[in-house]
Design a protein around this motif. Structure first.
Motif, PDB file in Angstrom:
ATOM      1  N   CYS A 152      -0.435   4.278   2.676  1.00  0.00           N
ATOM      2  CA  CYS A 152       0.022   3.455   3.783  1.00  0.00           C
ATOM      3  C   CYS A 152      -1.170   2.816   4.475  1.00  0.00           C
ATOM      4  CB  CYS A 152       0.812   4.282   4.790  1.00  0.00           C
ATOM      5  SG  CYS A 152       1.207   3.325   6.259  1.00  0.00           S
ATOM      6  N   ASN A 153      -1.076   1.524   4.654  1.00  0.00           N
ATOM      7  CA  ASN A 153      -2.118   0.783   5.346  1.00  0.00           C
ATOM      8  C   ASN A 153      -1.787   0.747   6.843  1.00  0.00           C
ATOM      9  OD1 ASN A 153      -3.947  -1.083   6.335  1.00  0.00           O
ATOM     10  ND2 ASN A 153      -3.765  -2.450   4.555  1.00  0.00           N
ATOM     11  N   ALA A 154      -2.459   1.608   7.598  1.00  0.00           N
ATOM     12  CA  ALA A 154      -2.277   1.635   9.056  1.00  0.00           C
ATOM     13  C   ALA A 154      -3.606   1.299   9.720  1.00  0.00           C
ATOM     14  CB  ALA A 154      -1.767   2.999   9.505  1.00  0.00           C
ATOM     15  N   ASP A 155      -4.331   0.375   9.095  1.00  0.00           N
ATOM     16  CA  ASP A 155      -5.648   0.017   9.619  1.00  0.00           C
ATOM     17  C   ASP A 155      -5.527  -0.984  10.770  1.00  0.00           C
ATOM     18  OD1 ASP A 155      -8.498   0.383   9.387  1.00  0.00           O
ATOM     19  OD2 ASP A 155      -8.583  -1.720   8.826  1.00  0.00           O
ATOM     20  N   GLU A 156      -4.499  -1.795  10.701  1.00  0.00           N
ATOM     21  CA  GLU A 156      -4.152  -2.745  11.762  1.00  0.00           C
ATOM     22  C   GLU A 156      -5.364  -3.383  12.438  1.00  0.00           C
ATOM     23  OE1 GLU A 156      -1.395  -1.610  15.098  1.00  0.00           O
ATOM     24  OE2 GLU A 156      -0.244  -3.101  14.028  1.00  0.00           O
ATOM     25  N   GLY A 157      -6.022  -4.252  11.698  1.00  0.00           N
ATOM     26  CA  GLY A 157      -7.261  -4.832  12.205  1.00  0.00           C
ATOM     27  C   GLY A 157      -7.106  -6.149  12.934  1.00  0.00           C
ATOM     28  N   CYS A 182     -12.569 -11.687  -1.415  1.00  0.00           N
ATOM     29  CA  CYS A 182     -11.308 -11.092  -0.956  1.00  0.00           C
ATOM     30  C   CYS A 182     -10.665 -11.960   0.115  1.00  0.00           C
ATOM     31  CB  CYS A 182     -11.527  -9.678  -0.424  1.00  0.00           C
ATOM     32  SG  CYS A 182     -12.066  -9.585   1.292  1.00  0.00           S
ATOM     33  N   GLY A 183      -9.523 -11.495   0.546  1.00  0.00           N
ATOM     34  CA  GLY A 183      -8.732 -12.231   1.524  1.00  0.00           C
ATOM     35  C   GLY A 183      -9.463 -12.520   2.815  1.00  0.00           C
ATOM     36  N   LEU A 184     -10.434 -11.703   3.163  1.00  0.00           N
ATOM     37  CA  LEU A 184     -11.130 -11.943   4.426  1.00  0.00           C
ATOM     38  C   LEU A 184     -11.806 -13.310   4.406  1.00  0.00           C
ATOM     39  CD1 LEU A 184     -13.224  -9.253   6.327  1.00  0.00           C
ATOM     40  CD2 LEU A 184     -13.696 -11.672   6.521  1.00  0.00           C
ATOM     41  N   ARG A 198       8.915  -5.476  -6.112  1.00  0.00           N
ATOM     42  CA  ARG A 198       8.159  -5.863  -7.303  1.00  0.00           C
ATOM     43  C   ARG A 198       6.907  -4.991  -7.443  1.00  0.00           C
ATOM     44  NH1 ARG A 198       6.689 -11.295  -8.728  1.00  0.00           N
ATOM     45  NH2 ARG A 198       7.831 -12.132  -6.976  1.00  0.00           N
ATOM     46  N   LYS A 199       6.253  -4.764  -6.308  1.00  0.00           N
ATOM     47  CA  LYS A 199       5.063  -3.919  -6.317  1.00  0.00           C
ATOM     48  C   LYS A 199       5.415  -2.525  -6.837  1.00  0.00           C
ATOM     49  CE  LYS A 199       2.120  -4.499  -2.724  1.00  0.00           C
ATOM     50  NZ  LYS A 199       1.535  -4.310  -1.389  1.00  0.00           N
ATOM     51  N   TRP A 200       6.538  -1.995  -6.381  1.00  0.00           N
ATOM     52  CA  TRP A 200       6.963  -0.654  -6.803  1.00  0.00           C
ATOM     53  C   TRP A 200       7.300  -0.638  -8.293  1.00  0.00           C
ATOM     54  CZ3 TRP A 200      10.457   1.971  -2.514  1.00  0.00           C
ATOM     55  CH2 TRP A 200       9.768   1.929  -1.288  1.00  0.00           C
ATOM     56  N   ARG A 233       9.741  -8.153   1.966  1.00  0.00           N
ATOM     57  CA  ARG A 233       8.380  -8.550   1.604  1.00  0.00           C
ATOM     58  C   ARG A 233       7.390  -7.857   2.522  1.00  0.00           C
ATOM     59  NH1 ARG A 233       8.781 -15.078   1.118  1.00  0.00           N
ATOM     60  NH2 ARG A 233       6.543 -14.847   0.786  1.00  0.00           N
ATOM     61  N   GLY A 234       6.165  -7.693   2.035  1.00  0.00           N
ATOM     62  CA  GLY A 234       5.155  -6.928   2.760  1.00  0.00           C
ATOM     63  C   GLY A 234       4.874  -7.488   4.141  1.00  0.00           C
ATOM     64  N   ARG A 235       4.841  -6.593   5.120  1.00  0.00           N
ATOM     65  CA  ARG A 235       4.613  -7.012   6.505  1.00  0.00           C
ATOM     66  C   ARG A 235       3.139  -6.950   6.903  1.00  0.00           C
ATOM     67  NH1 ARG A 235       9.414  -8.801   5.758  1.00  0.00           N
ATOM     68  NH2 ARG A 235      11.170  -7.872   6.851  1.00  0.00           N
ATOM     69  N   GLY A 236       2.279  -6.592   5.949  1.00  0.00           N
ATOM     70  CA  GLY A 236       0.861  -6.436   6.277  1.00  0.00           C
ATOM     71  C   GLY A 236       0.081  -7.734   6.228  1.00  0.00           C
ATOM     72  N   GLY A 237       0.703  -8.790   5.771  1.00  0.00           N
ATOM     73  CA  GLY A 237       0.003 -10.061   5.769  1.00  0.00           C
ATOM     74  C   GLY A 237       0.317 -10.911   4.555  1.00  0.00           C
ATOM     75  N   ILE A 251       0.554   2.496  -5.062  1.00  0.00           N
ATOM     76  CA  ILE A 251       1.085   1.398  -4.249  1.00  0.00           C
ATOM     77  C   ILE A 251       0.533   1.538  -2.851  1.00  0.00           C
ATOM     78  CG2 ILE A 251       3.234   0.886  -5.479  1.00  0.00           C
ATOM     79  CD1 ILE A 251       4.591   2.507  -3.134  1.00  0.00           C
ATOM     80  N   ILE A 252       0.289   0.397  -2.248  1.00  0.00           N
ATOM     81  CA  ILE A 252      -0.176   0.390  -0.866  1.00  0.00           C
ATOM     82  C   ILE A 252       0.706  -0.567  -0.083  1.00  0.00           C
ATOM     83  CG2 ILE A 252      -2.071  -1.122  -1.653  1.00  0.00           C
ATOM     84  CD1 ILE A 252      -3.601  -0.131   0.862  1.00  0.00           C
ATOM     85  N   ASN A 253       1.313  -0.024   0.959  1.00  0.00           N
ATOM     86  CA  ASN A 253       2.162  -0.836   1.820  1.00  0.00           C
ATOM     87  C   ASN A 253       1.792  -0.633   3.284  1.00  0.00           C
ATOM     88  OD1 ASN A 253       4.675  -0.471  -0.537  1.00  0.00           O
ATOM     89  ND2 ASN A 253       4.267  -2.445   0.403  1.00  0.00           N
ATOM     90  N   ASN A 254       2.177  -1.598   4.051  1.00  0.00           N
ATOM     91  CA  ASN A 254       1.912  -1.607   5.482  1.00  0.00           C
ATOM     92  C   ASN A 254       2.930  -0.711   6.229  1.00  0.00           C
ATOM     93  OD1 ASN A 254       3.256  -3.375   7.927  1.00  0.00           O
ATOM     94  ND2 ASN A 254       1.041  -3.173   8.099  1.00  0.00           N
TER      95      ASN A 254
END
Ligand SMILES: Cc1cc2nc3c(=O)[nH]c(=O)nc-3n(C[C@H](O)[C@H](O)[C@H](O)COP(=O)(O)O)c2cc1C
Lengths: 123, 597
Positions: free
Chosen positions: B193-198, B501-503, B176-178, B165-169, B319-322
């Protein structure tokens, strides 16, 4: 990179070079490198072991490390071999040539080179 | 002939504590002693024990040195590298593992013993700037296996079966996403790739980029093959210069080897990768805002659906993954779905990296199987709370998450358990708090962060969070009323349900969870006008006990506001109107005469 073979070739070439970082292999060759050992010529012995282990392709299973004074300075350079399931073997008055023989006979062949051991020297 | 490797951490943490100077000094010293043919220096990524940097490991012994300075180098070279005598005073002192063997090799320390390194397996082991070292660790064999022996469906099914499962949050099942993206029909698709790490305090993604960048490249190529994409983007924040540099080097090397580009492994599969730098806005970590930012527009979220898998980058299926999610992929392809799903809990498989911070002895990065308890992480791996203080709570999930009180320290940590107790996994920041942390102040800290970072597009988040913050400020200043607690909860629920959004949807979480577990602290602020932890300045008063004061004048001299008066050998007094509550007097007093209430 057009083939898996090329990738495997790089891996094979590199594997020996990173094996050292997997920590001690199952067999450890420990060279006494205190002042007495170095003065008696332990440095070329250490290098000879490292080279011989590499040449024999044993870097995955054998690690060569150094230690301080073992306490028997008159017998320097001293080398101890710890192999799994075996008593520790102490070799004394080592030379680079003897190192090669030990890799051949003891490490690869499994037979302790009796005439180089401390037992033989004391007798 | 090389007989020893000296690994020096080149992660951001150790770099800022001087590891580059260390390397230079070591190189000079090895040269001076004629050892440069025998001993190799390797700059690696992060080892994880950042509190004790700079860190150095000497192989084959595996000796683990911490807090090494350039002045220690001559001794290490002379004693250890030349004579084989370990420099005991620099060996990492593993308090937990009794000092019987000071040669504590890294893998035997309490810090590492319980860890299971999958995503971080190469960090601190290989030189991230040498593609050959990655290949030696089975690098790119998963990509070869995928494109040569597996169909895209096989790849997706393996990832699905692994339970990753996604590790970005969000924790959405990666397979499933793929699958969705594969099913979208289009002439062009992207992997991102989400490497924003906020998340403040989290730095596992940075660590992977710095320590094992090829793992990301390989995984993105596999993902592209699976969904039918031929181009990828890595969105990484510009504040990560070392990560950006290493990733750029890695991409160059992969291109040179033909691992990126056309006809990879002669399979007909093409893939290339680009980097996009982010300016560090928290909202740009949200996937739709991120995609908008990659396109070159202002990073604002948009409603979903349509999901990126249908309409993503430039309107194409994406697709966007962490980063950490990707860091597991090659291992799953090589070792199989069963291997991966044998780790973890029923619905959370594999491992998770946590960034330990706050009041904990071993600040740094740890990777543990899902289902490890907070107690194991904090007390065993983290070495406990320092200075004899007690554990009060831990915050997970950063500004979107919540706190876990001491009473729940034995709950196995996974996605679902955390949600149930009112927190969330988030990206894995784990901030430990002791009795000196005020929970109202903590909630305020995270809310200030979201107020700053709200992009302003939707009103609930833009205005609602500000109103909540005003109420918290009022409570911390001693002007709170009991109705404020109801107002906070009411507002929180509106913001959660109405934000775009999630924020915004998660911004009230820190307030809600502290209200749930530490309501008495809010009440102490409101009714008693006291801050039990002694943090909220407006609620504090410093006083001098006349029976204990000896009139030494130290406090008066330390006071920056001139609030303390008294003659030598006479009792001193604090003028509360002038006092700025800095605590300097209390630190100086040798007689314990000053108290804070
Ligand atoms: C405000 C906000 C910030 C986010 N920041 C990040 C981030 O920094 N890194 C990240 O990987 N995901 C972040 N996410 C989650 C992403 O939207 C998205 O779910 C994730 O990148 C998907 O990858 P995964 O399935 O591999 O976790 C954030 C979400 C929100 C709402």
């Amino acid at each position: 990179m057009k083939s898996l073979e090329e990738l495997m070739a790089i891996k094979a070439k590199m594997q020996d070079k990173v094996a050292i970082r997997k920590g001690s292999g199952s067999t450890r060759i420990v060279v006494g490198m205190a002042t007495c050992g170095i003065a008696a010529g332990a440095r070329p012995v250490l290098n000879a072991f490292v080279e011989a282990v590499n040449e024999a392709g044993l870097t995955e299973s054998v690690s060569v490390t150094q230690t301080g004074c073992i306490g028997i300075c008159q017998y320097e350079p001293v080398v101890e071999v710890y192999a799994e399931g075996q008593e520790k073997v102490t070799y004394v008055k080592m030379t680079p040539e003897k190192a090669k023989t030990i890799i051949e006979k003891h490490i690869k062949g499994g037979k302790v080179v009796a005439e180089y051991t401390i037992g033989a020297a004391k007798a | 002939m090389i007989r020893s490797h000296v690994l020096i951490c080149g992660g951001t943490g150790c770099t800022s504590s001087g590891s580059v100077a260390l390397r230079d000094k070591l190189a000079d010293e090895l040269k001076a002693k004629g050892l440069e043919e025998e001993i190799k220096i390797v700059m690696t990524g992060c080892f994880g024990l950042c509190a004790l940097g700079p860190i150095m490991i000497v192989y084959p012994e595996g000796t683990f040195y911490s807090q090494v300075t350039a002045d220690d180098i001559p001794e290490i070279v002379e004693e250890h590298l030349l004579k084989g005598r370990i420099v005991e005073r620099l060996v990492y002192n593993d308090q937990a593992a009794a000092a019987e063997e000071a040669t504590a090799s890294l893998s035997e320390t309490q810090f590492y013993k319980k860890q299971k390194r999958v995503a971080l397996r190469n960090c601190g082991v290989i030189n991230p700037e040498a593609i050959d070292e990655y290949i030696a660790m089975d690098g790119y064999f998963a990509l070869a296996k995928a494109v040569k022996e597996m169909t895209p469906e096989d790849v997706i099914n393996t990832i699905l079966a692994s339970g990753l499962r996604g590790r970005g949050g969000g924790g959405f099942p990666t397979g499933r996403k793929w699958q969705f993206a594969r099913a979208s029909v289009s002439d062009k698709k992207y992997v991102v790739c989400n490497a924003d790490e906020g998340d403040p305090g989290a730095f596992m993604d940075r660590s992977v980029l710095e320590g094992d960048p090829h793992a990301l490249i390989e995984a993105m190529a596999i993902a592209a093959y699976a969904i039918g994409a031929d181009e990828g983007w890595v969105y990484v924040r510009a504040e990560y210069p070392i990560a950006v540099r290493r990733l750029s080097i890695a991409i160059e090397q992969a291109r040179e080897y033909g691992l990126l580009g056309k006809n990879i492994f002669g399979s007909g599969f093409n893939f290339d990768l680009h980097i996009r730098l982010g300016a560090g806005a928290f909202v740009c970590g949200e996937e739709t805002a991120l995609l908008t930012s990659v396109e070159g527009n202002r990073g604002e979220p948009r409603p979903r659906p349509p999901f990126p898998a249908v309409k993503g980058l430039w309107g194409k299926p994406t697709i966007i993954n962490n980063v950490e999610t990707y860091a597991n992929i090659a291992q799953i392809i090589l070792k199989g779905a069963d291997w991966f799903s044998s780790m973890g809990t029923e619905k959370s498989k594999g491992t998770k990296v946590f960034a330990l911070g706050g009041k904990i002895t071993n600040t740094g990065l740890v990777e543990v199987p899902m289902g490890t308890t907070l107690r194991e992480i904090v007390e065993e791996i983290g070495g406990g709370v320092p200075n004899g203080k007690t554990f009060k709570a831990a915050q997970t999930g950063g500004p979107s998450g919540g706190c876990i009180p001491a009473s729940l320290i034995d709950v196995p940590i996974d996605y679902d358990n955390l949600l149930e107790i009112g927190s969330m996994m988030g990206s894995g920041g784990l901030i430990v708090m002791d009795e000196d942390t005020c929970m109202v102040d903590l909630a305020k800290f995270f809310l200030e962060f979201t107020v700053d970072e709200s992009c302003g597009k939707c009103a609930p988040c833009r205005i609602g969070t500000v109103r909540m913050l005003e109420i918290l400020n009022k409570i911390c200043d001693g002007n709170g009323e009991m109705e404020d607690l109801d107002k906070l909860e009411e507002l929180a629920n509106y913001i959660k349900s109405a934000s775009l959004c999630g924020l915004g949807q998660t911004a009230p979480n820190p307030v809600l969870s502290t209200l749930r577990y530490f309501r008495d602290e809010y009440i102490a602020h409101i009714v008693d006008k006291k801050c039990p932890a002694g943090v909220c300045k407006k609620l504090l008063n410093y006083t001098i006990d006349p029976d204990k004061c000896k009139g030494c004048t130290l406090c008066a001299r330390a006071c920056p506001a001139g609030a303390i008066t008294g003659k030598v050998k006479e009792v001193h007094v604090i003028d509360t109107a002038k006092c700025v509550k800095c605590g300097a007097c209390m630190e100086k007093c040798k007689f314990g005469a000053i108290s804070r209430k």
